[in-house]
Design a protein around this motif. Structure first.
Motif, PDB file in Angstrom:
ATOM      1  N   LYS A 146       0.807  -1.226   0.000  1.00  0.00           N
ATOM      2  CA  LYS A 146       0.000   0.000   0.000  1.00  0.00           C
ATOM      3  C   LYS A 146       0.837   1.270   0.000  1.00  0.00           C
ATOM      4  O   LYS A 146       0.374   2.310  -0.449  1.00  0.00           O
ATOM      5  CB  LYS A 146      -0.932   0.015   1.233  1.00  0.00           C
ATOM      6  N   ASN A 147       2.050   1.206   0.473  1.00  0.00           N
ATOM      7  CA  ASN A 147       2.899   2.393   0.576  1.00  0.00           C
ATOM      8  C   ASN A 147       3.291   2.889  -0.825  1.00  0.00           C
ATOM      9  O   ASN A 147       3.996   2.199  -1.562  1.00  0.00           O
ATOM     10  CB  ASN A 147       4.155   2.072   1.394  1.00  0.00           C
ATOM     11  N   PRO A 148       2.845   4.098  -1.209  1.00  0.00           N
ATOM     12  CA  PRO A 148       3.163   4.604  -2.555  1.00  0.00           C
ATOM     13  C   PRO A 148       4.660   4.862  -2.755  1.00  0.00           C
ATOM     14  O   PRO A 148       5.142   4.878  -3.892  1.00  0.00           O
ATOM     15  CB  PRO A 148       2.355   5.897  -2.672  1.00  0.00           C
ATOM     16  N   ASN A 149       5.394   5.052  -1.675  1.00  0.00           N
ATOM     17  CA  ASN A 149       6.843   5.273  -1.802  1.00  0.00           C
ATOM     18  C   ASN A 149       7.581   3.998  -2.201  1.00  0.00           C
ATOM     19  O   ASN A 149       8.711   4.060  -2.672  1.00  0.00           O
ATOM     20  CB  ASN A 149       7.418   5.805  -0.491  1.00  0.00           C
ATOM     21  N   ASN A 150       6.957   2.840  -1.988  1.00  0.00           N
ATOM     22  CA  ASN A 150       7.584   1.564  -2.339  1.00  0.00           C
ATOM     23  C   ASN A 150       7.313   1.142  -3.772  1.00  0.00           C
ATOM     24  O   ASN A 150       7.867   0.149  -4.230  1.00  0.00           O
ATOM     25  CB  ASN A 150       7.081   0.453  -1.398  1.00  0.00           C
ATOM     26  N   GLU A 151       6.459   1.841  -4.482  1.00  0.00           N
ATOM     27  CA  GLU A 151       6.039   1.386  -5.802  1.00  0.00           C
ATOM     28  C   GLU A 151       7.209   1.273  -6.776  1.00  0.00           C
ATOM     29  O   GLU A 151       7.315   0.283  -7.502  1.00  0.00           O
ATOM     30  CB  GLU A 151       4.960   2.312  -6.368  1.00  0.00           C
ATOM     31  N   ASP A 152       8.101   2.234  -6.778  1.00  0.00           N
ATOM     32  CA  ASP A 152       9.262   2.155  -7.674  1.00  0.00           C
ATOM     33  C   ASP A 152      10.153   0.967  -7.324  1.00  0.00           C
ATOM     34  O   ASP A 152      10.656   0.268  -8.204  1.00  0.00           O
ATOM     35  CB  ASP A 152      10.080   3.448  -7.624  1.00  0.00           C
ATOM     36  N   LYS A 176       5.377  -1.473 -14.976  1.00  0.00           N
ATOM     37  CA  LYS A 176       4.471  -0.460 -14.411  1.00  0.00           C
ATOM     38  C   LYS A 176       3.186  -1.145 -13.958  1.00  0.00           C
ATOM     39  O   LYS A 176       2.708  -2.079 -14.590  1.00  0.00           O
ATOM     40  CB  LYS A 176       4.123   0.628 -15.441  1.00  0.00           C
ATOM     41  N   LYS A 180      -3.347  -1.746  -8.854  1.00  0.00           N
ATOM     42  CA  LYS A 180      -2.753  -2.332  -7.643  1.00  0.00           C
ATOM     43  C   LYS A 180      -3.748  -2.092  -6.510  1.00  0.00           C
ATOM     44  O   LYS A 180      -3.837  -0.992  -5.975  1.00  0.00           O
ATOM     45  CB  LYS A 180      -1.398  -1.704  -7.339  1.00  0.00           C
ATOM     46  N   ASP A 181      -4.477  -3.130  -6.141  1.00  0.00           N
ATOM     47  CA  ASP A 181      -5.459  -3.039  -5.068  1.00  0.00           C
ATOM     48  C   ASP A 181      -5.026  -3.942  -3.925  1.00  0.00           C
ATOM     49  O   ASP A 181      -4.694  -5.113  -4.144  1.00  0.00           O
ATOM     50  CB  ASP A 181      -6.845  -3.486  -5.557  1.00  0.00           C
TER      51      ASP A 181
END
Length: 186
Positions: A146-152, A176, A180-181
């Motif tokens: 869920k953490n958007p900072n981990n997406e990359d 990409k 993402k749910d």
């Protein structure tokens, strides 16, 4: 009168001696000044020669280290354009949390433009890719997902894992998330 002549001669000789001394001092001053000008010019010439030689030697040594990037990304100032494989479909699994959360992801895989070999290999290995992705997301926690900072970081890990473990003759360039749910159960 002889005394007067002696005196006059003495005065004339004295005047000549004084004028010779003045001319001598001026000559010595001029020659000393000229000597320092020549020394200064010689020093400047030597310094210029040493600097030029040093720069030529240094530039010859650096030419092998410094190179001009030839990648299209750097030359044109634009990022590389990819083809995207989007036919994996939605992958649904659970996280390693207690109680587990449900994860639904849809990914797009980027590969080099007009690279038919990579497109073919991805298509042939679709089952392996889905299995790998299901296992990958099962090993993650809901907080990591869920953490958007981990997406990359997640996208980079997936890219490296697919390149290292699934694909053999080709490489994907990027991953990409299209969806993402993360659904946590209370």
């Amino acid at each position: 009168m002889a005394d007067e002549n002696d005196v006059n001669l003495g005065d004339e000789a004295g005047e000549e001696a004084v004028s010779t001394k003045k001319g001598g001092k001026l000559g010595k001053l001029f020659s000393g000044f000229l000597k320092w000008i020549i020394i200064g010019i010689a020093a400047v010439i030597i310094i210029v020669v040493v600097v030029v030689v040093t720069i030529k030697i240094a530039s010859n040594n650096k030419s092998s280290v410094t190179s001009i990037p030839s990648s299209g990304e750097y030359v044109s100032g634009q990022r590389e354009i990819f083809d995207w494989y989007t036919s994996l479909g939605v992958i649904q699994t659970v996280t390693c949390d207690d109680p587990p959360a449900t994860v639904r992801v849809d990914l797009a895989l980027a590969y080099k433009k007009d690279d038919k070999a990579t497109s073919t290999e991805i298509t042939q290995r679709t089952v392996e890719l889905k299995s790998y992705l299901r296992r990958y997301f099962t090993g993650k926690t809901a907080d990591e997902m869920k953490n958007p900072n981990n997406e990359d970081a997640l996208e980079n890990e997936i890219k490296n894992g697919i390149n290292d473990k699934i694909l053999s003759s080709s490489r994907i360039r990027d991953v990409k998330f299209l969806q993402k749910d993360v659904i946590e159960q209370n």
